[in-house]
Design an enzyme around this catalytic site. Structure first.
Site, PDB file in Angstrom:
ATOM      1  CG  ASP A 110      -2.072   0.925   1.150  1.00  0.00           C
ATOM      2  OD1 ASP A 110      -2.267   1.513   0.079  1.00  0.00           O
ATOM      3  OD2 ASP A 110      -2.796   1.073   2.151  1.00  0.00           O
TER       4      ASP A 110
ATOM      5  CE  LYS B  17      -7.602   2.016  -4.087  1.00  0.00           C
ATOM      6  NZ  LYS B  17      -6.473   2.389  -3.186  1.00  0.00           N
TER       7      LYS B  17
ATOM      8  CB  THR C  46     -11.249   2.047  -2.635  1.00  0.00           C
ATOM      9  OG1 THR C  46     -10.487   2.351  -1.474  1.00  0.00           O
ATOM     10  CG2 THR C  46     -11.701   3.348  -3.286  1.00  0.00           C
TER      11      THR C  46
ATOM     12  CG  PHE D 129     -10.770   1.390   3.985  1.00  0.00           C
ATOM     13  CD1 PHE D 129     -10.596   0.675   2.820  1.00  0.00           C
ATOM     14  CD2 PHE D 129     -10.381   2.713   4.008  1.00  0.00           C
ATOM     15  CE1 PHE D 129     -10.049   1.263   1.688  1.00  0.00           C
ATOM     16  CE2 PHE D 129      -9.824   3.324   2.881  1.00  0.00           C
ATOM     17  CZ  PHE D 129      -9.656   2.596   1.729  1.00  0.00           C
TER      18      PHE D 129
ATOM     19  CD  GLU E 190      -8.858   6.141  -4.794  1.00  0.00           C
ATOM     20  OE1 GLU E 190      -9.808   6.506  -4.089  1.00  0.00           O
ATOM     21  OE2 GLU E 190      -7.897   5.496  -4.345  1.00  0.00           O
TER      22      GLU E 190
END
Length: 337
Positions: free
Chosen positions: A27, A142, A167, A189, A106
């Site tokens: 990440d 994303k 996400t 998350f 993203e």
């Protein structure tokens, strides 16, 4: 001389053991961390790209993105947007030179409630990757796990063969809708769920097995495996290694360089806590969510409502900061500042 399995187990770090049961994803947008920990895949977001773009080592990528934006021309706003998209792709392409798998890139969080806008931006990113010789099979786009984002994912997967990573996922309703949309991967998350419970409840510490973020991902994993959904579950946003170890066996886990470093130094024995066999024996019942049902079920989860809107605002704010940085690079020198 061969090493016995018992001795190999003792010698292996928690990170090496984790890799036997779970696909480890980095990440980060920092190439050095990727080189060091050798993940299969990598994920980026506006916050990570913003941080990396300010490091001296990556100024060439920023300069190239700026030059690209200027070359395409148009209004100042269009040039900045094109430079921003290009920067994401340049980082992604560099990361792909260092990993065997896929990179997540993203779509602007400010499009989170604009289905068509997300589809258009995703296709643009894939075209930009194609220009630098990267095929769509190595990219995960994303998208925010709003209803509009999930439906954009459905279209991108089914009509364009573009793989999506959903996400900012906090509720079971989001996970069910993503599975029904047939997206490639979701990123629930873990850490941000824990943050909310710590901030809003009396309990300030949790054992990993009792951690609300860990429990959320476990339920989603069990549901997907019990009902045969192909969507990959990738736990994300970890606060400590205990959360990670408690999800050993999850399809994928995306981990920050700091926690990868901690896991590489730990030598405790890891055993899988999640498995397809146990999932198939769980008592969860299958549900279907149309838009009205999705909105109601998601709305019933106060934590998820608050963390989704907060997450969108945070990613949008970092996208604005990144654009401001690019604007200064692109236009302040022209004005003699």
């Amino acid at each position: 001389m061969s090493v016995s399995p018992v001795k190999r187990q003792k010698m292996e770090s928690a990170l090496d053991q984790l890799k036997h049961h779970t696909t480890v994803v980095a990440d980060t947008g920092d190439f050095n961390a990727i080189d060091e920990y050798k993940p299969l895949d990598a994920t980026t977001n506006p916050s990570l790209i913003l941080a990396a773009a300010q490091m001296p080592a990556y100024q060439k990528l920023v300069d190239d993105a700026v030059a690209y934006g200027k070359k395409l021309g148009g209004s100042e706003e269009e040039q900045i947007k094109n430079a921003s998209d290009k920067l994401f792709v340049l980082f992604g392409a560099e990361i792909l030179k260092r990993i065997p798998g896929r990179v997540s890139t993203e779509v602007d969080a400010r499009l989170s409630f604009d289905k068509e806008g997300m589809i258009q931006r995703a296709r643009r990113l894939i075209d930009l990757y194609k220009e630098v010789g990267v095929g769509k099979d190595r990219i995960l786009i994303k998208l925010s796990s709003t209803w509009e984002g999930i439906q954009a994912g459905r279209v991108l997967e089914a009509e364009y063969g573009i793989h999506c990573n959903m996400t900012l996922l906090f509720s079971f309703a989001q996970a069910v809708a993503c599975a029904e949309a047939g997206v490639t991967l979701i990123s629930p998350f873990v850490g941000r769920i824990l943050d909310w419970y710590v901030a809003n409840g009396d309990k300030k510490t949790y054992e990993p097995s009792d951690d609300p973020g860990v429990k959320s991902v476990t339920k989603i994993y069990n549901y997907y495996k019990k009902f045969g959904y192909k969507t990959i579950v990738m736990g994300a946003s970890f606060r400590n290694t205990g959360q990670i170890k408690a999800l050993t066996g999850c399809d994928y886990l995306t981990i920050s360089p700091k926690l990868l470093a901690e896991l590489s130094k730990e030598h405790v024995k890891l055993t899988p806590t999640l498995s397809v066999k146990e999932a198939q024996a769980c008592s969860l019942e299958k549900i279907h969510l149309d838009e009205k049902a999705f909105r109601w079920h998601h709305n019933e989860d106060q934590m998820a409502v608050e963390k989704l809107s907060d997450g969108i605002r945070r990613f949008a704010a970092d996208a604005v900061k990144l654009e401001r940085m690019l604007k200064e690079r692109m236009f302040s020198t022209e004005n003699g500042k």
